[in-house]
Write a protein that holds these residues in place. Sequence first.
Motif, PDB file in Angstrom:
ATOM      1  N   PRO A  42      59.967  18.683  64.357  1.00 54.17           N
ATOM      2  CA  PRO A  42      61.370  18.564  63.953  1.00 54.17           C
ATOM      3  C   PRO A  42      61.615  17.127  63.598  1.00 54.17           C
ATOM      4  O   PRO A  42      62.411  16.560  62.783  1.00 54.17           O
ATOM      5  N   PHE A  43      61.053  16.189  64.516  1.00 51.70           N
ATOM      6  CA  PHE A  43      61.499  14.724  64.349  1.00 51.70           C
ATOM      7  C   PHE A  43      60.157  13.815  63.886  1.00 51.70           C
ATOM      8  O   PHE A  43      60.231  12.655  63.774  1.00 51.70           O
ATOM      9  N   GLY A  44      59.006  14.585  63.343  1.00 58.33           N
ATOM     10  CA  GLY A  44      57.672  13.844  62.987  1.00 58.33           C
ATOM     11  C   GLY A  44      56.893  13.053  64.007  1.00 58.33           C
ATOM     12  O   GLY A  44      55.953  12.521  63.626  1.00 58.33           O
ATOM     13  N   GLY A  45      57.294  13.527  65.582  1.00 59.76           N
ATOM     14  CA  GLY A  45      56.275  12.827  66.208  1.00 59.76           C
ATOM     15  C   GLY A  45      56.621  11.466  66.307  1.00 59.76           C
ATOM     16  O   GLY A  45      55.408  10.895  66.832  1.00 59.76           O
ATOM     17  N   VAL A  46      57.723  10.791  66.340  1.00 67.05           N
ATOM     18  CA  VAL A  46      57.990   9.482  66.204  1.00 67.05           C
ATOM     19  C   VAL A  46      57.604   8.784  67.479  1.00 67.05           C
ATOM     20  O   VAL A  46      56.693   7.805  67.463  1.00 67.05           O
ATOM     21  N   SER A  47      57.910   9.336  68.561  1.00 68.45           N
ATOM     22  CA  SER A  47      58.010   8.570  69.991  1.00 68.45           C
ATOM     23  C   SER A  47      57.420   9.502  70.790  1.00 68.45           C
ATOM     24  O   SER A  47      58.296  10.406  71.240  1.00 68.45           O
ATOM     25  N   TRP A  48      56.190   9.656  71.176  1.00 66.80           N
ATOM     26  CA  TRP A  48      55.887  10.627  72.336  1.00 66.80           C
ATOM     27  C   TRP A  48      56.643  10.280  73.799  1.00 66.80           C
ATOM     28  O   TRP A  48      56.799  11.308  74.484  1.00 66.80           O
ATOM     29  N   MET A  49      56.971   9.141  73.890  1.00 67.37           N
ATOM     30  CA  MET A  49      57.756   8.648  75.280  1.00 67.37           C
ATOM     31  C   MET A  49      59.033   9.533  75.083  1.00 67.37           C
ATOM     32  O   MET A  49      59.535   9.683  76.230  1.00 67.37           O
ATOM     33  N   MET A  50      59.698   9.355  74.194  1.00 72.87           N
ATOM     34  CA  MET A  50      60.989  10.043  73.963  1.00 72.87           C
ATOM     35  C   MET A  50      61.009  11.285  74.162  1.00 72.87           C
ATOM     36  O   MET A  50      61.722  12.091  74.993  1.00 72.87           O
ATOM     37  N   ASP A  51      60.045  12.044  73.696  1.00 76.20           N
ATOM     38  CA  ASP A  51      59.869  13.623  73.922  1.00 76.20           C
ATOM     39  C   ASP A  51      59.452  14.069  75.437  1.00 76.20           C
ATOM     40  O   ASP A  51      60.061  14.574  75.890  1.00 76.20           O
ATOM     41  N   VAL A  52      58.602  13.090  75.950  1.00 76.71           N
ATOM     42  CA  VAL A  52      58.132  13.448  77.413  1.00 76.71           C
ATOM     43  C   VAL A  52      59.543  13.039  78.254  1.00 76.71           C
ATOM     44  O   VAL A  52      59.763  13.952  79.142  1.00 76.71           O
ATOM     45  N   SER A  53      60.368  12.252  77.965  1.00 75.24           N
ATOM     46  CA  SER A  53      61.536  11.950  78.595  1.00 75.24           C
ATOM     47  C   SER A  53      62.545  12.959  78.737  1.00 75.24           C
ATOM     48  O   SER A  53      63.137  13.381  79.557  1.00 75.24           O
ATOM     49  N   PHE A  54      62.719  13.418  77.284  1.00 72.01           N
ATOM     50  CA  PHE A  54      63.751  14.556  76.964  1.00 72.01           C
ATOM     51  C   PHE A  54      63.428  15.858  77.658  1.00 72.01           C
ATOM     52  O   PHE A  54      64.267  16.673  78.151  1.00 72.01           O
ATOM     53  N   ILE A  55      62.067  16.178  77.970  1.00 77.25           N
ATOM     54  CA  ILE A  55      61.383  17.299  78.388  1.00 77.25           C
ATOM     55  C   ILE A  55      61.774  17.157  80.023  1.00 77.25           C
ATOM     56  O   ILE A  55      62.054  18.163  80.504  1.00 77.25           O
ATOM     57  N   VAL A  56      61.471  16.012  80.424  1.00 74.59           N
ATOM     58  CA  VAL A  56      61.746  16.032  81.834  1.00 74.59           C
ATOM     59  C   VAL A  56      63.345  16.228  82.367  1.00 74.59           C
ATOM     60  O   VAL A  56      63.754  16.964  82.944  1.00 74.59           O
ATOM     61  N   CYS A  57      64.211  15.569  81.463  1.00 74.96           N
ATOM     62  CA  CYS A  57      65.778  15.574  81.378  1.00 74.96           C
ATOM     63  C   CYS A  57      65.926  17.100  81.317  1.00 74.96           C
ATOM     64  O   CYS A  57      66.877  17.742  81.867  1.00 74.96           O
ATOM     65  N   ALA A  58      65.291  17.780  80.376  1.00 74.44           N
ATOM     66  CA  ALA A  58      65.642  19.492  80.072  1.00 74.44           C
ATOM     67  C   ALA A  58      65.440  20.093  81.383  1.00 74.44           C
ATOM     68  O   ALA A  58      65.986  20.951  81.702  1.00 74.44           O
TER      69      ALA A  58
END
Length: 60
Positions: free
Chosen positions: A29-45
């Motif tokens: 969806p987002f092109g894998g720009v920031s893995w840190m953002m992905d991990v933090s959103f997974i934790v928040c979810a």
Amino acid sequence: MPKALTIVGMGVAVLLLLIFALDLLAGVPFGGVSWMMDVSFIVCAGILGFLAFTTFREQK
């Protein structure tokens, strides 16, 4: 009404988890720009899903 809101909260948590896990693994969806953002959103979810589930269990 509050029970429906907790179910919606669980649904949103699952949706966010799927979107950002897919972005982390495949970069779709987002092109894998920031893995840190992905991990933090997974934790928040996960936190949102846990809170919605425990609130759902407490309601009668």
